[in-house]
Write a protein that holds these residues in place. Structure first.
Motif, mmCIF file in Angstrom:
data_model
loop_
_atom_site.group_PDB
_atom_site.id
_atom_site.type_symbol
_atom_site.label_atom_id
_atom_site.label_comp_id
_atom_site.label_asym_id
_atom_site.label_seq_id
_atom_site.Cartn_x
_atom_site.Cartn_y
_atom_site.Cartn_z
ATOM 1 N N THR A 151 16.313 35.672 26.235
ATOM 2 C CA THR A 151 15.646 36.757 26.954
ATOM 3 C C THR A 151 16.691 37.780 27.397
ATOM 4 N N ILE A 152 16.402 39.051 27.184
ATOM 5 C CA ILE A 152 17.328 40.133 27.524
ATOM 6 C C ILE A 152 17.023 40.604 28.941
ATOM 7 N N LEU A 153 18.063 40.597 29.785
ATOM 8 C CA LEU A 153 17.926 40.961 31.191
ATOM 9 C C LEU A 153 18.574 42.319 31.424
ATOM 10 N N ILE A 154 17.768 43.261 31.930
ATOM 11 C CA ILE A 154 18.228 44.640 32.096
ATOM 12 C C ILE A 154 18.031 45.072 33.545
ATOM 13 N N GLY A 155 19.128 45.348 34.230
ATOM 14 C CA GLY A 155 19.049 45.891 35.574
ATOM 15 C C GLY A 155 18.821 47.390 35.520
ATOM 16 N N LEU A 156 18.176 47.919 36.543
ATOM 17 C CA LEU A 156 17.949 49.359 36.661
ATOM 18 C C LEU A 156 18.551 49.799 37.996
ATOM 19 N N SER A 157 19.452 50.774 37.964
ATOM 20 C CA SER A 157 20.153 51.174 39.186
ATOM 21 C C SER A 157 20.402 52.673 39.214
ATOM 22 N N PHE A 158 20.348 53.232 40.416
ATOM 23 C CA PHE A 158 20.707 54.642 40.602
ATOM 24 C C PHE A 158 22.219 54.841 40.638
ATOM 25 N N PHE A 159 22.983 53.768 40.836
ATOM 26 C CA PHE A 159 24.398 53.876 41.167
ATOM 27 C C PHE A 159 25.300 53.226 40.118
ATOM 28 N N THR A 160 26.578 53.538 40.184
ATOM 29 C CA THR A 160 27.582 52.943 39.308
ATOM 30 C C THR A 160 27.920 51.533 39.818
ATOM 31 N N PRO A 161 28.584 50.727 38.980
ATOM 32 C CA PRO A 161 28.857 49.343 39.393
ATOM 33 C C PRO A 161 29.975 49.209 40.422
ATOM 34 N N GLU A 162 29.887 48.136 41.176
ATOM 35 C CA GLU A 162 31.000 47.680 41.993
ATOM 36 C C GLU A 162 31.996 47.037 41.028
ATOM 37 N N GLU A 163 33.234 46.897 41.442
ATOM 38 C CA GLU A 163 34.216 46.264 40.560
ATOM 39 C C GLU A 163 33.867 44.787 40.357
ATOM 40 N N VAL A 164 33.700 44.046 41.449
ATOM 41 C CA VAL A 164 33.393 42.617 41.360
ATOM 42 C C VAL A 164 32.449 42.215 42.492
ATOM 43 N N ILE A 165 31.422 41.474 42.122
ATOM 44 C CA ILE A 165 30.552 40.808 43.087
ATOM 45 C C ILE A 165 30.715 39.321 42.808
ATOM 46 N N THR A 166 31.112 38.560 43.785
ATOM 47 C CA THR A 166 31.295 37.126 43.574
ATOM 48 C C THR A 166 29.922 36.478 43.410
ATOM 49 N N PRO A 167 29.654 35.916 42.230
ATOM 50 C CA PRO A 167 28.333 35.324 42.008
ATOM 51 C C PRO A 167 28.178 33.992 42.724
ATOM 52 N N GLU A 168 26.945 33.678 43.036
ATOM 53 C CA GLU A 168 26.614 32.361 43.571
ATOM 54 C C GLU A 168 26.205 31.479 42.401
ATOM 55 N N ALA A 169 26.168 30.188 42.617
ATOM 56 C CA ALA A 169 25.869 29.233 41.542
ATOM 57 C C ALA A 169 24.523 29.510 40.883
ATOM 58 N N THR A 170 23.563 30.040 41.631
ATOM 59 C CA THR A 170 22.208 30.269 41.100
ATOM 60 C C THR A 170 22.052 31.633 40.434
ATOM 61 N N ASP A 171 23.067 32.487 40.493
ATOM 62 C CA ASP A 171 22.961 33.829 39.926
ATOM 63 C C ASP A 171 23.016 33.792 38.403
ATOM 64 N N ILE A 172 22.202 34.632 37.803
ATOM 65 C CA ILE A 172 22.183 34.772 36.345
ATOM 66 C C ILE A 172 22.589 36.212 36.023
ATOM 67 N N PRO A 173 23.656 36.419 35.246
ATOM 68 C CA PRO A 173 24.116 37.780 34.971
ATOM 69 C C PRO A 173 23.178 38.535 34.026
ATOM 70 N N LEU A 174 23.264 39.840 34.124
ATOM 71 C CA LEU A 174 22.482 40.746 33.286
ATOM 72 C C LEU A 174 23.118 40.884 31.904
ATOM 73 N N ASN A 175 22.307 41.310 30.931
ATOM 74 C CA ASN A 175 22.831 41.716 29.628
ATOM 75 C C ASN A 175 23.215 43.190 29.644
#
Length: 188
Positions: A151-175
């Motif tokens: 499954t392809i995961l696509i975030g939608l955002s008004f803003f540019t990315p942060e450099e790093v967000i420390t993920p939690e164990a339950t987080d699933i990254p976007l494609n």
């Protein structure tokens, strides 16, 4: 910056977006989505925006999905639960605003997460690796664990990315994450 601090930062940034800017940004995001390699697929899950949280207006993306004759699925939070079900959005689907301010179908045909090809994911912030920060209730994290690995995961955002967000164990990254000016692609 921890997730709670990022939530506060991006809620504040959103509060400064006018309705005209929100619609202009949302149109650009929808147009950028047309450049993604996803349009041969069939079943698309999309969130309906919470007006008072100044989320991306997905109406423009919905028009594209309808125009391409795609199957559209929208979430509905289950009462007294931390889970969502996913209902087919049809021309005759009646929507009601939930206690969270989310437009949701009153009823409809349930589609299992395993049948969804693409998910447009709401978020407050994302990073250069595809990690995201939502509102902190975990609805999408629980839902995305039930989707297929393809499954392809696509975030939608008004803003540019942060450099790093420390993920939690339950987080699933976007494609991908789509902004008004760019498409960010992430390796999984």
């Amino acid at each position: 910056m921890n997730k709670q601090a990022l939530r506060l930062k991006y809620k504040s940034k959103r509060a400064h977006i006018t309705e005209k800017q929100r619609d202009e940004f949302s149109i650009n995001i929808a147009n950028n989505c047309l450049k993604l390699p996803i349009w041969e697929l069939s079943n698309y899950h999309i969130f309906l925006p919470i007006e008072d949280k100044i989320e991306v207006n997905t109406e423009f993306l919905l028009h594209i999905l309808h125009g391409k004759d795609k199957t559209i699925v929208v979430p509905k939070v289950l009462d007294k639960s931390v889970e969502m079900k996913h209902l087919l959005l049809q021309d005759n689907t009646s929507l009601r605003v939930s206690n969270y301010g989310v437009p949701e179908p009153v009823s409809g045909i349930e589609i299992p997460p395993s049948q969804i090809d693409v998910v447009f994911v709401p978020l407050l912030a994302f990073d250069e690796l595809g990690n995201r920060v939502g509102y902190g209730k975990g609805y999408y994290d629980r839902f995305l664990t039930k989707c297929e690995a393809k499954t392809i995961l696509i975030g939608l955002s008004f803003f540019t990315p942060e450099e790093v967000i420390t993920p939690e164990a339950t987080d699933i990254p976007l494609n991908f994450c789509v902004t008004p000016h760019n498409i960010y692609t992430f390796k999984k």
